[in-house]
Design a protein around this motif. Structure first.
Motif, PDB file in Angstrom:
ATOM      1  N   VAL A 227     -19.602  12.096 -12.049  1.00  0.00           N
ATOM      2  CA  VAL A 227     -20.783  11.626 -11.322  1.00  0.00           C
ATOM      3  C   VAL A 227     -21.007  10.134 -11.598  1.00  0.00           C
ATOM      4  O   VAL A 227     -21.263   9.350 -10.664  1.00  0.00           O
ATOM      5  N   THR A 228     -20.877   9.735 -12.864  1.00  0.00           N
ATOM      6  CA  THR A 228     -21.061   8.316 -13.184  1.00  0.00           C
ATOM      7  C   THR A 228     -20.054   7.476 -12.394  1.00  0.00           C
ATOM      8  O   THR A 228     -20.396   6.438 -11.827  1.00  0.00           O
ATOM      9  N   ARG A 229     -18.821   7.954 -12.347  1.00  0.00           N
ATOM     10  CA  ARG A 229     -17.790   7.198 -11.618  1.00  0.00           C
ATOM     11  C   ARG A 229     -18.180   6.985 -10.165  1.00  0.00           C
ATOM     12  O   ARG A 229     -18.072   5.893  -9.630  1.00  0.00           O
ATOM     13  N   LEU A 230     -18.630   8.053  -9.522  1.00  0.00           N
ATOM     14  CA  LEU A 230     -18.972   7.935  -8.100  1.00  0.00           C
ATOM     15  C   LEU A 230     -20.255   7.137  -7.900  1.00  0.00           C
ATOM     16  O   LEU A 230     -20.364   6.339  -6.969  1.00  0.00           O
ATOM     17  N   ALA A 231     -21.225   7.362  -8.797  1.00  0.00           N
ATOM     18  CA  ALA A 231     -22.543   6.732  -8.606  1.00  0.00           C
ATOM     19  C   ALA A 231     -22.486   5.228  -8.867  1.00  0.00           C
ATOM     20  O   ALA A 231     -23.325   4.485  -8.353  1.00  0.00           O
ATOM     21  N   THR A 232     -21.499   4.777  -9.642  1.00  0.00           N
ATOM     22  CA  THR A 232     -21.440   3.349  -9.976  1.00  0.00           C
ATOM     23  C   THR A 232     -20.236   2.669  -9.324  1.00  0.00           C
ATOM     24  O   THR A 232     -19.971   1.495  -9.575  1.00  0.00           O
ATOM     25  N   ALA A 233     -19.502   3.435  -8.470  1.00  0.00           N
ATOM     26  CA  ALA A 233     -18.272   2.886  -7.882  1.00  0.00           C
ATOM     27  C   ALA A 233     -18.569   1.820  -6.835  1.00  0.00           C
ATOM     28  O   ALA A 233     -19.603   1.861  -6.157  1.00  0.00           O
ATOM     29  N   THR A 234     -17.631   0.898  -6.700  1.00  0.00           N
ATOM     30  CA  THR A 234     -17.697  -0.041  -5.572  1.00  0.00           C
ATOM     31  C   THR A 234     -16.321  -0.086  -4.901  1.00  0.00           C
ATOM     32  O   THR A 234     -15.298   0.068  -5.558  1.00  0.00           O
ATOM     33  N   ILE A 235     -16.342  -0.300  -3.592  1.00  0.00           N
ATOM     34  CA  ILE A 235     -15.100  -0.550  -2.848  1.00  0.00           C
ATOM     35  C   ILE A 235     -15.304  -1.878  -2.121  1.00  0.00           C
ATOM     36  O   ILE A 235     -16.288  -2.019  -1.376  1.00  0.00           O
ATOM     37  N   ASP A 236     -14.436  -2.828  -2.363  1.00  0.00           N
ATOM     38  CA  ASP A 236     -14.608  -4.197  -1.830  1.00  0.00           C
ATOM     39  C   ASP A 236     -15.996  -4.736  -2.153  1.00  0.00           C
ATOM     40  O   ASP A 236     -16.673  -5.316  -1.284  1.00  0.00           O
ATOM     41  N   GLY A 237     -16.456  -4.465  -3.345  1.00  0.00           N
ATOM     42  CA  GLY A 237     -17.748  -5.008  -3.787  1.00  0.00           C
ATOM     43  C   GLY A 237     -18.968  -4.226  -3.306  1.00  0.00           C
ATOM     44  O   GLY A 237     -20.099  -4.513  -3.708  1.00  0.00           O
TER      45      GLY A 237
END
Ligand code: HEM
Length: 418
Positions: A227-237
């Motif tokens: 969940v942390t990975r998805l909730a804090t992820a960015t793609i191209d900023g």
């Protein structure tokens, strides 16, 4: 005109188990077969030979996932709301997959083994105690439904007691064509109300709400979990949109438990039907560290098909398909294709060199959880085999009404402990 493949569009066909005889006839007579559907759907091509399934799965430019991987036909509005990793083509797919793929690599997954043996051991000891008290019990409820969902709780870093809710959401989502499990049956007028959520199931809304509440907590208190990975992820900023998060979370919450649960039930059924294999494994449990494990997955594949959509006119085998046509890849059929596997209708623990289709094959969507699923199945089988002398059916197994998931709803068994 009668169509040989017509029964594959009907979930009732699968209530008696996978239609292996029909698959064999299709492979021999019409390996790429038109399969009509009730309006408003338009029908699809059923691909049943191993080599064709691999070729279509690999060629994502011609056979796209971006119009969905189930047979339900989605309009552009539905796609905006319902698209997850699995319904996306590269390059977006590659960027989305990278966000969590490292958590499913062999090194990380092997680190779960001790934890996993603990959960499996407890579930089996409880099941054996129950068997001692009441004789027959349901292996799905007491074993298969206990293990993968608890691993998922750990991956999500949520309390173990959430597992009953996760299991019930999984049942209601994949049970959307089964009157016993569906809140709203797919294809009914009422399901129109839920056309913008996955599986047209109200359960999806509950999963979204739960995922969002976890995400809010992890943004303020990050951990080392999915969940942390998805909730804090960015793609191209850019962070993931709420819809991207919702659908990704739902995919993981479902794929992470439902399929492996079925793999365990189907493998137990295989053992029941092949007592000689049980005896052999009792003598050599180490066989499950090798290709014998894949033989269980070949024999009892939890996913019936994934769909692709042709982006241009193309040829599969000697059939011409048109741009826009739906194509179903029938993995259980490919797993028993006599052109790819010698004596495929024999369950053989010594079989080697199988090009397994159970997790998909060759393309960018190859199952992200395959290492984890294999480890869960191996540990469960090893721990079961170490505790029992024999296992037998105590009633008829009950199957999910679905042409998508090869599900066992109930598996009544009796066990003789060692
Ligand atoms: C025996 C158990 C399992 C089976 C049979 C299975 C099967 C599959 C299949 C057939 C696909 C689609 C492959 C394709 O379209 O080429 C898939 C994709 C996927 N699976 Fe599994 N799966 C299992 C367990 C798991 C587990 C434990 C997870 C963990 C979360 C998982 C996560 C995923 C994900 C995220 C995808 C989408 C990958 C992508 O689109 O890139 N699966 N799985």
């Amino acid at each position: 005109m009668d169509h040989l493949a017509a029964p594959l569009a009907d979930p009732d066909t699968f209530v008696a188990g996978p239609p292996y005889e029909l698959f064999a006839r299709l492979r021999a007579q019409e390996p790429v077969a038109w399969t009509p559907e009730e309006p408003p759907h338009h029908g699809f091509w059923s691909v049943t030979r191993h080599a064709d399934i691999v070729r279509v799965g690999r060629d994502w430019q011609t056979f796209s996932s971006a119009r969905g991987v189930s047979l339900e036909e989605l309009d552009d509005e539905q796609l905006v709301h319902r698209t997850s990793l699995i319904d996306t083509d590269p390059p977006r797919h590659t960027a989305l997959r990278k966000l969590v793929a490292p958590m499913f690599g062999p090194k990380v997954v092997n680190g779960y083994e001790t934890f996993l043996r603990g959960i499996v051991g407890r579930a089996l000891d409880d099941a054996l105690a129950l068997a001692g008290l009441q004789g027959a019990f349901d292996l799905v409820e007491h074993v298969s439904s206990q293990v993968p969902v608890r691993v998922l709780c750990r991956l999500l870093d949520v309390d173990d007691d959430v597992h009953t809710r996760l299991t019930s959401w999984g049942d209601r989502l994949v049970g959307h064509t089964d009157p016993e499990l569906a809140d709203v049956l797919l294809g009914t007028e009422e399901s129109e109300k839920y056309r913008l959520v996955p599986f047209r199931s109200p359960a999806a809304l509950e999963v979204f709400e739960y995922g969002r509440s976890l995400a809010a907590r992890r943004r303020s208190e990050p951990g080392d979990d999915l969940v942390t990975r998805l909730a804090t992820a960015t793609i191209d900023g850019e962070p993931l949109s709420e819809k991207d998060f919702d659908n990704y979370f739902l995919l993981l919450a479902l794929a992470g438990q439902e399929t492996t649960r079925q793999a365990v039930s189907l493998a137990a059924l295989t053992l029941i039907e092949h007592p000689d294999a049980l005896a052999r494994l009792q003598e050599w449990p180490g066989l499950l560290d090798g290709p014998a494990l894949d033989e269980f997955l070949r024999w009892g594949p939890p996913v019936y098909h994934m769909r692709r959509t042709a982006t241009r006119d193309a040829v599969i085998g000697d059939v011409e398909v048109r741009a826009g046509d739906k194509i179903a890849l029938w993995y259980p059929s490919g797993n028993r294709d006599e052109r790819a596997i010698p004596d495929p209708v024999v369950f053989d623990l010594d079989r080697t060199g199988v090009d397994l289709l159970t997790f998909g094959k060759g393309g960018p969507h190859f199952c992200m959880g395959s290492f984890l699923a294999r480890l869960e199945l191996k540990v469960t089988l090893q721990e079961l085999i170490a505790r029992i002398d024999s296992i037998a059916l105590a009633g008829t197994p009950e199957r999910l009404r679905s042409n998508f998931v090869n599900g066992v709803k109930r598996l009544p068994v009796t066990l003789t402990p060692r």
